[in-house]
Every structure is written in structure tokens, then in C-alpha cells.
Design an enzyme around this catalytic site. Sequence first.
Site, PDB file in Angstrom:
ATOM      1  N   SER A 107       0.825  -1.190   0.000  1.00 14.75           N
ATOM      2  CA  SER A 107       0.000   0.000   0.000  1.00 14.75           C
ATOM      3  C   SER A 107       0.877   1.265   0.000  1.00 14.75           C
ATOM      4  O   SER A 107       1.724   1.416  -0.876  1.00 14.75           O
ATOM      5  CB  SER A 107      -0.980  -0.032   1.175  1.00 14.75           C
ATOM      6  OG  SER A 107      -1.976   0.960   1.047  1.00 14.75           O
ATOM      7  N   ASP A 151      -9.172  -5.046  -5.450  1.00 11.26           N
ATOM      8  CA  ASP A 151      -8.695  -3.983  -4.550  1.00 11.26           C
ATOM      9  C   ASP A 151      -9.674  -2.814  -4.606  1.00 11.26           C
ATOM     10  O   ASP A 151      -9.933  -2.271  -5.669  1.00 11.26           O
ATOM     11  CB  ASP A 151      -7.301  -3.535  -4.986  1.00 11.26           C
ATOM     12  CG  ASP A 151      -6.652  -2.549  -4.039  1.00 11.26           C
ATOM     13  OD1 ASP A 151      -7.344  -2.025  -3.137  1.00 11.26           O
ATOM     14  OD2 ASP A 151      -5.451  -2.290  -4.193  1.00 11.26           O
ATOM     15  N   HIS A 157      -7.322  -5.481  -1.271  1.00 12.24           N
ATOM     16  CA  HIS A 157      -6.141  -4.648  -1.034  1.00 12.24           C
ATOM     17  C   HIS A 157      -5.137  -5.342  -0.115  1.00 12.24           C
ATOM     18  O   HIS A 157      -3.935  -5.268  -0.337  1.00 12.24           O
ATOM     19  CB  HIS A 157      -6.573  -3.307  -0.432  1.00 12.24           C
ATOM     20  CG  HIS A 157      -5.485  -2.297  -0.366  1.00 12.24           C
ATOM     21  ND1 HIS A 157      -4.885  -1.774  -1.491  1.00 12.24           N
ATOM     22  CD2 HIS A 157      -4.884  -1.703   0.691  1.00 12.24           C
ATOM     23  CE1 HIS A 157      -3.955  -0.908  -1.131  1.00 12.24           C
ATOM     24  NE2 HIS A 157      -3.933  -0.838   0.190  1.00 12.24           N
TER      25      HIS A 157
END
Length: 195
Positions: free
Chosen positions: A18, A112, A146
Site C-alpha cells: 500500500s 482492490d 487490497h
Amino acid sequence: MLQHPKVKGPSVGLLGFSKGGDLCLSMASFLKGITATAVINACVANTIAPLHYKDMIIPNLSSDPGKYKITESGLLNLEDIWNDPLEKPNHRSLIPLEKAQGPFLFIVGMDDHNWKSEFYAQIASERLQAHGKDRPQIIYYPGTGHCIDPPYFPLCRASVHAVLDQPIFYGVSNFSLMLSGSKKLKRKRNLVGDT
């Protein structure tokens, strides 16, 4: 890190997830001694806050918080709030990947809902190749959100975001889709090769 007694050197590899992924991309672009970079669901632009390095500032990718969606469970879906880093006003937020010395691996969750990880990995691939660099390896995981956790860990579909202090939906809205993802991954890898 190379000075740390537990690091054998002569170089290091980076792994980031991320926002940590875009920081790893920045480190690979600006620092010496980094021979490989792997990122999980990362953005190719600097996000959240401006990045300061020496006399340079990379602004953060702008966003439109008004574009968020709320799921049936009351969680925020941020996927559409991020502006396109390829559009003129956002170009300055792009991380100059072409300056990096080592290869890249992008791991992409196809469900995601934090941001468009697949789109960002494609931008990275096109940008690197346009500058005469090798195409990065991109591994797509259908039905994965994600947060790509190690095997046998509990599924993380949502959590309270560290910056926003709000519950965020990360993806995998259909649990059976996630379970069938490994079959689709094998099919996709056979169709496009191990890219």
C-alpha cells in the site's frame, strides 16, 4: 540499512504494501544499493503526503474525497477518490521509476477497493519500458482485495484506516470469488504468460 550489522549486503531488496509500496518505489528510484523491489497493491504516484528528498519535493497525488462510496455494511470504498496520475495536473506526483537500478515485482489484488492497483502496475510497466528498462513482473490475484495476507491468516476485508480513522472496505466482496481466484490465476497466467 546497509550499515546494520544483520544486513550482509552488498545491497538490499525492498518489500512494501500500500503506502509502504509507494515509499519502496521512491526509495528504489532515489537511493543506491537497492537491487530489487517488490510491492503489493501499491500506487506509482506518491500518495497521502508530499515526499521530501534532498532538495526535491514530490507532491502527493490529489484526490476527490467526494467520490467515495459507502458499502451496504457502512464501510468507505476509496477506489474512485484518487485522481489519475497520468493527467497533466497530477504528473508531478509520479515516482520516477526509470531511475531505479533493479527489477520490480508488482503483486496486484484484482478486487482492490482502496485504489486501482492493476491500473498503477500497468502504468509502471509502460513507463519503465518507455525508458528502455525491463518490463516488471506483474502477478495478478483474482478475487483478492487490497490486503494480501499470508496463507492461513484471517481474511482482512476491512479495517479502520490509520490516517482517516474510518472503517474502510479493502475488497473481496464475494468470498466465493476469492476461493475460486487460484483457478482463475492459473488460467490468466497461461493466457498472458508469467508477466
